[in-house]
Design a protein around this motif. Structure first.
Motif, PDB file in Angstrom:
ATOM      1  N   PHE A  77       0.841  -1.205   0.000  1.00 56.11           N
ATOM      2  CA  PHE A  77       0.000   0.000   0.000  1.00 56.11           C
ATOM      3  C   PHE A  77       0.870   1.247   0.000  1.00 56.11           C
ATOM      4  O   PHE A  77       0.620   2.199  -0.716  1.00 56.11           O
ATOM      5  N   GLU A  78       1.922   1.247   0.822  1.00 56.10           N
ATOM      6  CA  GLU A  78       2.896   2.333   0.807  1.00 56.10           C
ATOM      7  C   GLU A  78       4.087   1.823   0.000  1.00 56.10           C
ATOM      8  O   GLU A  78       4.960   1.135   0.521  1.00 56.10           O
ATOM      9  N   PRO A  79       4.124   2.071  -1.311  1.00 54.51           N
ATOM     10  CA  PRO A  79       5.127   1.443  -2.170  1.00 54.51           C
ATOM     11  C   PRO A  79       6.539   1.807  -1.753  1.00 54.51           C
ATOM     12  O   PRO A  79       6.800   2.880  -1.233  1.00 54.51           O
ATOM     13  N   GLU A  80       7.439   0.861  -1.998  1.00 53.94           N
ATOM     14  CA  GLU A  80       8.842   1.087  -1.678  1.00 53.94           C
ATOM     15  C   GLU A  80       9.391   2.223  -2.532  1.00 53.94           C
ATOM     16  O   GLU A  80       9.105   2.314  -3.727  1.00 53.94           O
ATOM     17  N   VAL A  81      10.157   3.102  -1.927  1.00 53.66           N
ATOM     18  CA  VAL A  81      10.789   4.203  -2.654  1.00 53.66           C
ATOM     19  C   VAL A  81      12.006   3.668  -3.394  1.00 53.66           C
ATOM     20  O   VAL A  81      12.775   2.871  -2.850  1.00 53.66           O
ATOM     21  N   ASP A  82      12.189   4.086  -4.628  1.00 53.54           N
ATOM     22  CA  ASP A  82      13.381   3.718  -5.393  1.00 53.54           C
ATOM     23  C   ASP A  82      14.515   4.643  -4.965  1.00 53.54           C
ATOM     24  O   ASP A  82      14.712   5.716  -5.537  1.00 53.54           O
ATOM     25  N   TRP A  83      15.262   4.234  -3.946  1.00 55.86           N
ATOM     26  CA  TRP A  83      16.295   5.107  -3.402  1.00 55.86           C
ATOM     27  C   TRP A  83      17.473   5.282  -4.348  1.00 55.86           C
ATOM     28  O   TRP A  83      18.313   6.147  -4.141  1.00 55.86           O
ATOM     29  N   GLY A  84      17.526   4.478  -5.403  1.00 58.80           N
ATOM     30  CA  GLY A  84      18.573   4.681  -6.393  1.00 58.80           C
ATOM     31  C   GLY A  84      18.433   5.990  -7.140  1.00 58.80           C
ATOM     32  O   GLY A  84      19.395   6.478  -7.744  1.00 58.80           O
ATOM     33  N   ALA A  85      17.226   6.571  -7.103  1.00 61.78           N
ATOM     34  CA  ALA A  85      16.982   7.847  -7.781  1.00 61.78           C
ATOM     35  C   ALA A  85      17.266   9.047  -6.885  1.00 61.78           C
ATOM     36  O   ALA A  85      17.084  10.186  -7.309  1.00 61.78           O
ATOM     37  N   TYR A  86      17.701   8.807  -5.648  1.00 60.93           N
ATOM     38  CA  TYR A  86      17.934   9.881  -4.690  1.00 60.93           C
ATOM     39  C   TYR A  86      19.374   9.813  -4.173  1.00 60.93           C
ATOM     40  O   TYR A  86      19.982   8.741  -4.145  1.00 60.93           O
ATOM     41  N   PRO A  87      19.901  10.959  -3.733  1.00 63.45           N
ATOM     42  CA  PRO A  87      21.229  10.941  -3.114  1.00 63.45           C
ATOM     43  C   PRO A  87      21.245  10.027  -1.882  1.00 63.45           C
ATOM     44  O   PRO A  87      20.242   9.900  -1.176  1.00 63.45           O
ATOM     45  N   THR A  88      22.378   9.427  -1.614  1.00 63.84           N
ATOM     46  CA  THR A  88      22.510   8.511  -0.475  1.00 63.84           C
ATOM     47  C   THR A  88      22.126   9.180   0.835  1.00 63.84           C
ATOM     48  O   THR A  88      21.511   8.565   1.713  1.00 63.84           O
ATOM     49  N   VAL A  89      22.466  10.462   0.981  1.00 67.08           N
ATOM     50  CA  VAL A  89      22.182  11.161   2.227  1.00 67.08           C
ATOM     51  C   VAL A  89      20.678  11.264   2.475  1.00 67.08           C
ATOM     52  O   VAL A  89      20.225  11.260   3.628  1.00 67.08           O
ATOM     53  N   VAL A  90      19.876  11.342   1.415  1.00 69.13           N
ATOM     54  CA  VAL A  90      18.417  11.426   1.578  1.00 69.13           C
ATOM     55  C   VAL A  90      17.876  10.103   2.106  1.00 69.13           C
ATOM     56  O   VAL A  90      16.979  10.078   2.966  1.00 69.13           O
ATOM     57  N   HIS A  91      18.415   9.003   1.607  1.00 71.34           N
ATOM     58  CA  HIS A  91      18.007   7.689   2.135  1.00 71.34           C
ATOM     59  C   HIS A  91      18.377   7.579   3.605  1.00 71.34           C
ATOM     60  O   HIS A  91      17.614   7.053   4.422  1.00 71.34           O
ATOM     61  N   ARG A  92      19.536   8.108   3.967  1.00 71.86           N
ATOM     62  CA  ARG A  92      19.966   8.071   5.359  1.00 71.86           C
ATOM     63  C   ARG A  92      19.027   8.904   6.237  1.00 71.86           C
ATOM     64  O   ARG A  92      18.712   8.516   7.372  1.00 71.86           O
ATOM     65  N   ILE A  93      18.587  10.033   5.727  1.00 70.70           N
ATOM     66  CA  ILE A  93      17.619  10.860   6.454  1.00 70.70           C
ATOM     67  C   ILE A  93      16.336  10.074   6.693  1.00 70.70           C
ATOM     68  O   ILE A  93      15.753  10.107   7.789  1.00 70.70           O
TER      69      ILE A  93
END
Length: 328
Positions: free
Chosen positions: A112-128
């Motif tokens: 329902f809450e789809p997984e975010v494609d963190w490959g499209a974002y800077p690593t620091v945003v995933h860490r946040i």
């Protein structure tokens, strides 16, 4: 089993209305998400985030889906949850369900809450996102926090002229939004009144009001602001006149208005946003007809600052909060 009983005229009319609703792609996505969620239920505000819709647009769609009998809703004091109609699910499941394999198991079904494609974002945003998921772990699911982080980053990246500080701004904006959502649902309590300023671009009037209120009241008031059509940055003239008045409060980048912030506020002050500013029952509203400082010479911006200063002092008095009798 196929029924041998023909449809009555009322049932036929309801089917027509339901089929018309299903021609709207967003409504179809809503039903599809509900079909795949736990117990076929979801929070309206989370649906808005997942489907990249404003809270107001999502509320209008859900109202229509309720009217035609495709969903049922339980409306509370501060939030709204919707549930897929079981009858509608059985009738339209071939349309709103994902593709099935031969064993009748969903193929490629997102949560329902789809997984975010963190490959499209800077690593620091995933860490946040990971840090905030841990911070809000007792309030929201990891998926909800990640969607809010991704949505905040996308919004800021779309309108920011300078990308250098985007991660820091994303962290701040997401924290504000999750805090507002928690307060709106009654999941957190604030010890001081929450004042929320709203204008159009969140780069002038509301920024002045926020800085002045925080300067005068300190920790006696919690204050934030947003805009219906936020600008890329705060007006340079606003920063200048605040500095001249010895107001050195940290200003946040302009951010977009969302319903959670209104729900979390005790007092809402609108400043020229007109019909775009939502009205939520139970909040105290003030409308300050103040000129927009954008594009005006510094002398006029000083006058706008002074007018806002006086109004802020009046607001504090109305809230029963003493402030220094200083004036720019």
């Amino acid at each position: 089993m196929v029924s041998n009983i023909p449809l009555g005229s009322d049932d036929a009319q309801q089917r027509v209305l339901q089929l018309e609703a299903l021609t709207d792609p967003v409504s179809l996505l809503v039903l599809s998400h509900l079909a795949q969620s736990v117990q076929h239920t979801a929070d309206a505000q989370e649906l808005a985030v997942v489907l990249d819709q404003s809270d107001f647009a999502m509320s209008a769609r859900l109202t229509h889906l309720r009217e035609v009998g495709l969903v049922a809703a339980t409306v509370g004091a501060t939030d709204e949850r919707v549930t897929l109609s079981v009858e509608a699910w059985e009738r339209f499941r071939r349309l709103i369900a994902p593709r099935m394999d031969r064993d009748h198991k969903p193929v490629g079904v997102p949560r329902f809450e789809p997984e975010v494609d963190w490959g499209a974002y800077p690593t620091v945003v995933h860490r946040i996102a990971q840090q905030l998921a841990h911070r809000f772990r007792t309030t929201f699911s990891r998926h909800t926090v990640e969607r809010y982080v991704a949505d905040s980053y996308d919004e800021l990246a779309d309108r920011s002229l300078v990308q250098t500080h985007l991660p820091m701004l994303t962290n701040r904006l997401t924290t504000d939004r999750l805090g507002d959502l928690a307060a709106a649902r009654g999941l957190s309590l604030r010890a001081v009144p929450e004042v929320f300023f709203v204008c159009v671009r969140n780069s002038g009037r509301s920024q002045l009001a926020t800085a002045i209120l925080r300067h005068l009241a300190g920790e006696l008031v919690s204050v934030s602001s947003a805009g219906t059509l936020p600008a890329a940055a705060v007006e340079a003239s606003v920063l200048q006149v605040l500095d001249e008045a010895n107001v050195h409060e940290e200003l946040q980048a302009p951010k977009k208005l969302n319903r959670q912030a209104i729900l979390a506020a005790d007092v809402v002050v609108t400043m020229g946003c007109g019909d775009a500013c939502p009205i939520v029952p139970g909040r105290r509203y003030f409308d300050w007809p103040i000129a927009d400082p954008a594009g005006k010479p510094v002398g006029e911006v000083r006058q706008i600052r002074d007018e806002i200063w006086q109004r802020v002092e009046g607001l504090l008095s109305d809230l029963g909060i003493d402030s220094p009798p200083s004036n720019p």
